[in-house]
Design an enzyme around this catalytic site. Sequence first.
Site, PDB file in Angstrom:
ATOM      1  CE1 TYR A 205      -3.912   2.093   0.511  1.00 58.29           C
ATOM      2  CE2 TYR A 205      -2.556   3.329   1.875  1.00 58.29           C
ATOM      3  CZ  TYR A 205      -3.728   3.295   1.220  1.00 58.29           C
ATOM      4  OH  TYR A 205      -4.600   4.445   1.200  1.00 58.29           O
TER       5      TYR A 205
ATOM      6  CE  LYS B 133      -0.306   6.450   7.326  1.00 57.80           C
ATOM      7  NZ  LYS B 133      -1.651   5.816   7.499  1.00 57.80           N
TER       8      LYS B 133
ATOM      9  CG  ASP C  19       5.577   4.384   1.380  1.00 52.84           C
ATOM     10  OD1 ASP C  19       5.577   4.998   2.568  1.00 52.84           O
ATOM     11  OD2 ASP C  19       4.663   4.124   0.713  1.00 52.84           O
TER      12      ASP C  19
HETATM   13  C1  LIG Z   1       3.033   2.856   3.443  1.00 52.45           C
HETATM   14  C2  LIG Z   1       2.165   4.046   3.198  1.00 52.45           C
HETATM   15  N1  LIG Z   1       2.462   4.836   2.211  1.00 52.45           N
HETATM   16  C3  LIG Z   1       1.678   5.784   1.621  1.00 52.45           C
HETATM   17  C4  LIG Z   1       0.353   5.955   2.578  1.00 52.45           C
HETATM   18  C5  LIG Z   1      -0.405   7.147   2.167  1.00 52.45           C
HETATM   19  O1  LIG Z   1      -0.384   8.108   3.149  1.00 52.45           O
HETATM   20  P1  LIG Z   1      -1.816   9.295   3.236  1.00 52.45           P
HETATM   21  O2  LIG Z   1      -2.922   8.360   3.743  1.00 52.45           O
HETATM   22  O3  LIG Z   1      -1.292  10.059   4.337  1.00 52.45           O
HETATM   23  O4  LIG Z   1      -2.051   9.608   1.823  1.00 52.45           O
HETATM   24  C6  LIG Z   1       0.000   5.166   3.775  1.00 52.45           C
HETATM   25  C7  LIG Z   1      -1.086   5.398   4.332  1.00 52.45           C
HETATM   26  O5  LIG Z   1      -1.757   4.492   4.954  1.00 52.45           O
HETATM   27  C8  LIG Z   1       1.031   4.204   3.797  1.00 52.45           C
HETATM   28  O6  LIG Z   1       0.635   3.335   4.983  1.00 52.45           O
END
Ligand SMILES: Cc1ncc(COP(=O)(O)O)c(C=O)c1O
Length: 437
Positions: free
Chosen positions: A142, A271, A244
């Site tokens: 994700y 986050k 990420d």
């Molecule tokens: C690993 C990862 N990357 C990207 C995102 C996307 O972040 P946002 O919800 O702030 O757009 C998330 C969100 O849960 C995530 O867990």
Amino acid sequence: MSLSPKSAALFDRARKILPGGVSRNTLLRGAHPLYVDYGKGCKVVDVDGVERIDFANNMASHIHGHAFGPIVDAVSAQLQRGTAFTMATEAEVLFAEHMCSRSPAFDKIRFVNSGTEAVMAGMKAARAFTGRTKIAKVEGSYHGAYDYAEVSQAPTPENWGQLDHPNAVPLAQGTPKAVLTDMVIIPFNDPEKAIAVLNEHAHEIACVLIDPIPHRIGMVPVSPDFVQALRKWTTRNGALLMFDEVITFRSEVGGMQTRLKVTPDLTAMGKMIGGGFPVGALAGSNDVMEVFVNGRLPHSGTFSANPVTMTAGRVAMELFDAEAVTRLNKLGDYARASLTDAIKVADVPACVTGAGSLFRLHLKADAPRNYRDAHPTANEKAALSSLIDLLYDDGIMMIHTAAATLSTPMGTPEIDRLAESMLNALRSIRERLIDPS
Ligand SMILES: Cc1ncc(COP(=O)(O)O)c(C=O)c1O
């Protein structure tokens, strides 16, 4: 889950004017979402006055829990002085200086408003830097809501194809075919198979994107040999390596990359680095980050680096120092051990994965090795949903996948409560687990 009359009434109103009653599908489970009254420290209280320990932390975005005093004070002072300007602010410079001091891979950083945006900016930066279009990602991972990042986010046994050559599966109906063609999907933690897939596109790949503890893949940390293989392959083939660390940056002062001793070219964050406010950030090496200013990648955002987020983020991160990181990681070890004990005592086929201050319970006897292993059966899914309901009713809030994230106001008493509640919940669903019929 027990009835919550005030939440139910709010949801009735919400459904009339919001599709599904919400603005984020994450909140949809059971008859209605719970509506919060307030949060303080590691506790949240819903509109019916029920208090719960919050192990969800707005999907891992609160590292200091709710209404953390130093953030409230600093943000309140900034609110008196304005929230967003068509001018740069010192708050941005201070936060950027702090963040760049946390990892040797961060020469420069750009702030955006979400993890989705950070990953999107990273993919576009990689394309602009390399002049290539394809992005490789791990099956099931994700990375937010950018079309490309969504590919193979939730494939099923019906469409995921061969294990050693996963299909590129769209998430949303109407995803353009070109998006699928430009994504290369690799299996997790299997260097040989992943490299074989990458080799088929050696001269077309702009970057390989990896989450070092991917939640959807079971929250199993990436293996050092897998990540080293990707680092070597990208360097040899003129592609970039992007981490990420939207969730995993909490693992060390400088994120999982410092624990793994890998230097990615780009790192997406979000986050918890926003101190409770919407945030995203992309950090990387001087030469790659130059694309933002040399005309290759024009990039702006109305609320990017607004001084409220920059202030909250700096305070949160300065107070999440080496000592705080170590303490929370040890508490994570204690939580995994306590839950493992609960599983043994309840005598159920279940296991706990995760690392540092992140963990996840699976209703499977063995820890998953990849997305396909982690994929729950219909029985496991139903049992997990009951488990989450039982925990909710006992004053414990987890992420709906039975994942949990710790915050600094927590200590061993909160973990002991979680383990006790988990033991009771596992005992309640035991029959369904050992005899699915
Ligand atoms: C690993 C990862 N990357 C990207 C995102 C996307 O972040 P946002 O919800 O702030 O757009 C998330 C969100 O849960 C995530 O867990």
